[in-house]
Design a protein around this motif. Structure first.
Motif, PDB file in Angstrom:
ATOM      1  N   PRO A  97       0.822  -1.225   0.000  1.00  0.00           N
ATOM      2  CA  PRO A  97       0.000   0.000   0.000  1.00  0.00           C
ATOM      3  C   PRO A  97       0.856   1.276   0.000  1.00  0.00           C
ATOM      4  O   PRO A  97       0.446   2.296  -0.550  1.00  0.00           O
ATOM      5  N   LEU A  98       2.036   1.208   0.588  1.00  0.00           N
ATOM      6  CA  LEU A  98       2.899   2.389   0.629  1.00  0.00           C
ATOM      7  C   LEU A  98       3.450   2.735  -0.749  1.00  0.00           C
ATOM      8  O   LEU A  98       3.762   3.891  -1.031  1.00  0.00           O
ATOM      9  N   LEU A  99       3.576   1.734  -1.604  1.00  0.00           N
ATOM     10  CA  LEU A  99       4.096   1.964  -2.955  1.00  0.00           C
ATOM     11  C   LEU A  99       3.093   2.698  -3.836  1.00  0.00           C
ATOM     12  O   LEU A  99       3.475   3.276  -4.854  1.00  0.00           O
ATOM     13  N   ARG A 100       1.826   2.674  -3.452  1.00  0.00           N
ATOM     14  CA  ARG A 100       0.782   3.336  -4.243  1.00  0.00           C
ATOM     15  C   ARG A 100       0.563   4.778  -3.814  1.00  0.00           C
ATOM     16  O   ARG A 100      -0.173   5.515  -4.464  1.00  0.00           O
ATOM     17  N   ALA A 101       1.175   5.185  -2.721  1.00  0.00           N
ATOM     18  CA  ALA A 101       0.986   6.542  -2.205  1.00  0.00           C
ATOM     19  C   ALA A 101       1.695   7.566  -3.097  1.00  0.00           C
ATOM     20  O   ALA A 101       2.649   7.231  -3.796  1.00  0.00           O
ATOM     21  N   PRO A 102       1.211   8.809  -3.080  1.00  0.00           N
ATOM     22  CA  PRO A 102       1.921   9.841  -3.837  1.00  0.00           C
ATOM     23  C   PRO A 102       3.324  10.051  -3.241  1.00  0.00           C
ATOM     24  O   PRO A 102       3.503   9.965  -2.027  1.00  0.00           O
ATOM     25  N   ASP A 103       4.275  10.322  -4.075  1.00  0.00           N
ATOM     26  CA  ASP A 103       5.678  10.490  -3.658  1.00  0.00           C
ATOM     27  C   ASP A 103       6.196   9.262  -2.931  1.00  0.00           C
ATOM     28  O   ASP A 103       6.983   9.367  -1.978  1.00  0.00           O
ATOM     29  N   ALA A 104       5.751   8.103  -3.344  1.00  0.00           N
ATOM     30  CA  ALA A 104       6.180   6.854  -2.705  1.00  0.00           C
ATOM     31  C   ALA A 104       7.631   6.548  -3.081  1.00  0.00           C
ATOM     32  O   ALA A 104       8.073   6.855  -4.191  1.00  0.00           O
ATOM     33  N   PRO A 105       8.376   5.950  -2.166  1.00  0.00           N
ATOM     34  CA  PRO A 105       9.745   5.549  -2.501  1.00  0.00           C
ATOM     35  C   PRO A 105       9.712   4.380  -3.488  1.00  0.00           C
ATOM     36  O   PRO A 105       8.732   3.635  -3.550  1.00  0.00           O
ATOM     37  N   SER A 106      10.778   4.213  -4.228  1.00  0.00           N
ATOM     38  CA  SER A 106      10.840   3.106  -5.173  1.00  0.00           C
ATOM     39  C   SER A 106      11.000   1.794  -4.411  1.00  0.00           C
ATOM     40  O   SER A 106      11.431   1.768  -3.258  1.00  0.00           O
ATOM     41  N   LEU A 107      10.659   0.724  -5.058  1.00  0.00           N
ATOM     42  CA  LEU A 107      10.800  -0.591  -4.445  1.00  0.00           C
ATOM     43  C   LEU A 107      12.268  -0.878  -4.132  1.00  0.00           C
ATOM     44  O   LEU A 107      12.587  -1.451  -3.083  1.00  0.00           O
ATOM     45  N   ASN A 108      13.155  -0.451  -5.021  1.00  0.00           N
ATOM     46  CA  ASN A 108      14.579  -0.668  -4.771  1.00  0.00           C
ATOM     47  C   ASN A 108      15.062   0.097  -3.535  1.00  0.00           C
ATOM     48  O   ASN A 108      15.902  -0.381  -2.780  1.00  0.00           O
ATOM     49  N   ARG A 109      14.531   1.300  -3.315  1.00  0.00           N
ATOM     50  CA  ARG A 109      14.906   2.056  -2.118  1.00  0.00           C
ATOM     51  C   ARG A 109      14.396   1.329  -0.869  1.00  0.00           C
ATOM     52  O   ARG A 109      15.064   1.289   0.156  1.00  0.00           O
ATOM     53  N   LEU A 110      13.211   0.737  -0.962  1.00  0.00           N
ATOM     54  CA  LEU A 110      12.693  -0.038   0.164  1.00  0.00           C
ATOM     55  C   LEU A 110      13.536  -1.292   0.400  1.00  0.00           C
ATOM     56  O   LEU A 110      13.761  -1.685   1.540  1.00  0.00           O
ATOM     57  N   TYR A 111      14.027  -1.907  -0.679  1.00  0.00           N
ATOM     58  CA  TYR A 111      14.919  -3.056  -0.517  1.00  0.00           C
ATOM     59  C   TYR A 111      16.207  -2.651   0.209  1.00  0.00           C
ATOM     60  O   TYR A 111      16.677  -3.353   1.098  1.00  0.00           O
ATOM     61  N   VAL A 112      16.765  -1.519  -0.175  1.00  0.00           N
ATOM     62  CA  VAL A 112      17.983  -1.029   0.491  1.00  0.00           C
ATOM     63  C   VAL A 112      17.686  -0.749   1.958  1.00  0.00           C
ATOM     64  O   VAL A 112      18.468  -1.094   2.851  1.00  0.00           O
ATOM     65  N   ALA A 113      16.553  -0.112   2.214  1.00  0.00           N
ATOM     66  CA  ALA A 113      16.171   0.181   3.598  1.00  0.00           C
ATOM     67  C   ALA A 113      15.999  -1.117   4.385  1.00  0.00           C
ATOM     68  O   ALA A 113      16.371  -1.194   5.564  1.00  0.00           O
ATOM     69  N   TRP A 114      15.459  -2.135   3.745  1.00  0.00           N
ATOM     70  CA  TRP A 114      15.301  -3.435   4.398  1.00  0.00           C
ATOM     71  C   TRP A 114      16.670  -3.992   4.802  1.00  0.00           C
ATOM     72  O   TRP A 114      16.843  -4.499   5.914  1.00  0.00           O
TER      73      TRP A 114
END
Length: 151
Positions: A97-114
């Motif tokens: 659901p966070l990926l659908r938000a406006p100004d959402a971070p990219s999936l790759n940025r979330l992977y790095v954060a993970w």
């Protein structure tokens, strides 16, 4: 206070040091005998120049650090940068659901954060260094803490 206000103790200490040095120079010059004042004055000018150079270096370093911290992260290009083992336990259903938000971070940025979250970095660190929304950082950190693969 403005949005960019952060106390800089290095800069403040440098400024206080220069003010203290200036006060000591004035006192020293006033109590020095008249015939020794040119020598004392020259020495004091050298000390003031050294203090100025030191302060300029501290200011330059702190400003450069702030500029580099604000530099945007490059977007990741196509390709697999992460292995299955790296992403094991990644909470895809929670971040979808966070990926659908406006100004959402990219999936790759979330992977790095993970990856950082599994290495023990906390929510404020992820927000500051990866420019993540607080909600996304919180989801990743909580999932990483409950993951059996966390270092």
């Amino acid at each position: 206070m403005g949005t960019g206000f952060r106390p800089r103790t290095g800069e403040g200490m440098s400024l206080l040091g220069i003010l203290l040095l200036l006060l000591l120079e004035i006192i020293t010059l006033c109590i020095a005998p008249v015939e020794d004042r040119p020598l004392v004055g020259g020495t004091l000018i050298g000390a003031a120049a050294a203090a100025f150079v030191t302060t300029a270096a501290v200011l330059h370093h702190s400003r450069r650090t702030v500029r580099e911290a604000r530099r945007p992260l490059p977007e990741v290009t196509d390709g697999d940068w992460f292995s299955r083992q790296d992403l094991e336990g990644f909470p895809m259903e929670a971040v979808r659901p966070l990926l659908r938000a406006p100004d959402a971070p990219s999936l790759n940025r979330l992977y790095v954060a993970w990856l950082f979250a599994t290495q023990g970095h906390d929510v404020p660190w992820l927000i500051h260094h990866l420019d993540l929304p607080a909600e996304a950082a919180d989801v990743l950190v909580n999932a990483a803490r409950s993951s059996p693969n966390t270092s």
